[in-house]
Design a protein around this motif. Sequence first.
Motif, PDB file in Angstrom:
ATOM      1  N   ASP A  45      12.986   0.798  28.382  1.00  0.00           N
ATOM      2  CA  ASP A  45      13.252   1.326  29.718  1.00  0.00           C
ATOM      3  C   ASP A  45      14.749   1.300  30.041  1.00  0.00           C
ATOM      4  N   GLU A  46      15.445   0.283  29.562  1.00  0.00           N
ATOM      5  CA  GLU A  46      16.888   0.211  29.775  1.00  0.00           C
ATOM      6  C   GLU A  46      17.603   1.328  29.016  1.00  0.00           C
ATOM      7  N   GLU A  47      17.184   1.549  27.790  1.00  0.00           N
ATOM      8  CA  GLU A  47      17.816   2.590  26.987  1.00  0.00           C
ATOM      9  C   GLU A  47      17.601   3.969  27.612  1.00  0.00           C
ATOM     10  N   GLU A  48      16.399   4.218  28.107  1.00  0.00           N
ATOM     11  CA  GLU A  48      16.113   5.504  28.752  1.00  0.00           C
ATOM     12  C   GLU A  48      17.003   5.709  29.978  1.00  0.00           C
ATOM     13  N   GLU A  49      17.168   4.663  30.777  1.00  0.00           N
ATOM     14  CA  GLU A  49      18.010   4.746  31.970  1.00  0.00           C
ATOM     15  C   GLU A  49      19.465   5.034  31.589  1.00  0.00           C
ATOM     16  N   ILE A  50      19.956   4.342  30.581  1.00  0.00           N
ATOM     17  CA  ILE A  50      21.337   4.542  30.133  1.00  0.00           C
ATOM     18  C   ILE A  50      21.518   5.964  29.600  1.00  0.00           C
ATOM     19  N   GLN A  51      20.554   6.442  28.829  1.00  0.00           N
ATOM     20  CA  GLN A  51      20.650   7.817  28.306  1.00  0.00           C
ATOM     21  C   GLN A  51      20.722   8.827  29.441  1.00  0.00           C
ATOM     22  N   ARG A  52      19.892   8.631  30.473  1.00  0.00           N
ATOM     23  CA  ARG A  52      19.926   9.541  31.627  1.00  0.00           C
ATOM     24  C   ARG A  52      21.298   9.504  32.310  1.00  0.00           C
ATOM     25  N   ASP A  53      21.872   8.305  32.434  1.00  0.00           N
ATOM     26  CA  ASP A  53      23.175   8.158  33.082  1.00  0.00           C
ATOM     27  C   ASP A  53      24.316   8.783  32.277  1.00  0.00           C
ATOM     28  N   CYS A  54      24.110   8.962  30.989  1.00  0.00           N
ATOM     29  CA  CYS A  54      25.179   9.450  30.106  1.00  0.00           C
ATOM     30  C   CYS A  54      25.030  10.915  29.730  1.00  0.00           C
ATOM     31  N   MET A  55      23.984  11.572  30.228  1.00  0.00           N
ATOM     32  CA  MET A  55      23.745  12.979  29.892  1.00  0.00           C
ATOM     33  C   MET A  55      24.155  13.883  31.044  1.00  0.00           C
ATOM     34  N   ALA A  74      26.295  -2.163  25.916  1.00  0.00           N
ATOM     35  CA  ALA A  74      26.893  -3.488  25.720  1.00  0.00           C
ATOM     36  C   ALA A  74      26.820  -4.297  27.004  1.00  0.00           C
ATOM     37  N   ALA A  75      27.110  -3.664  28.127  1.00  0.00           N
ATOM     38  CA  ALA A  75      27.084  -4.363  29.416  1.00  0.00           C
ATOM     39  C   ALA A  75      25.676  -4.856  29.749  1.00  0.00           C
ATOM     40  N   ARG A  76      24.681  -4.026  29.509  1.00  0.00           N
ATOM     41  CA  ARG A  76      23.304  -4.379  29.839  1.00  0.00           C
ATOM     42  C   ARG A  76      22.799  -5.526  28.975  1.00  0.00           C
ATOM     43  N   CYS A  77      23.252  -5.585  27.738  1.00  0.00           N
ATOM     44  CA  CYS A  77      22.688  -6.540  26.777  1.00  0.00           C
ATOM     45  C   CYS A  77      23.537  -7.796  26.573  1.00  0.00           C
ATOM     46  N   MET A  78      24.765  -7.808  27.072  1.00  0.00           N
ATOM     47  CA  MET A  78      25.640  -8.952  26.853  1.00  0.00           C
ATOM     48  C   MET A  78      25.189 -10.132  27.705  1.00  0.00           C
ATOM     49  N   LEU A  79      24.991 -11.256  27.057  1.00  0.00           N
ATOM     50  CA  LEU A  79      24.558 -12.477  27.740  1.00  0.00           C
ATOM     51  C   LEU A  79      25.720 -13.425  28.004  1.00  0.00           C
TER      52      LEU A  79
END
Length: 134
Positions: A45-55, A74-79
């Motif tokens: 779901d995160e990847e889909e959201e990021i793809q939408r934001d970048c298209m 990177a921002a979404r996954c960095m802990l």
Amino acid sequence: MNLTEMLLSNDINEFKLPEKELEIKRLSALYKQAFIIRFRAIRPDEEEEIQRDCMTITKDGVEVDSSKMKYLTAARCMLDPDIKNKDLQNKFKAPNFMELLKKLFLIGEITSVYDEIQELSGYGKNKVEEVKNS
């Protein structure tokens, strides 16, 4: 036991997203100690959201801002470090986490992190295997 039974028999907490650590050698040299970042795989779901934001849809088709996709992933996954930490953003005079990432990391470093996140997330070779019936 079939797969449904197998899934029902296990604790759902076993489905925790995989994590990984990488040393950023340039920053290790700067701080004179190991600068090790920690990140996790990305959820679908995160990847889909990021793809939408970048298209961007244009008259010629769809354009993808691959640089933005790498930074957002990177921002979404960095802990660690916590790039959403306001004190850290203020320290580096970054108005938001994206600008902090750009100040902290070179694009090649972000690309390496992005590639590792993709690998953790199941992309790449040897993630699934065809079962051959002999």
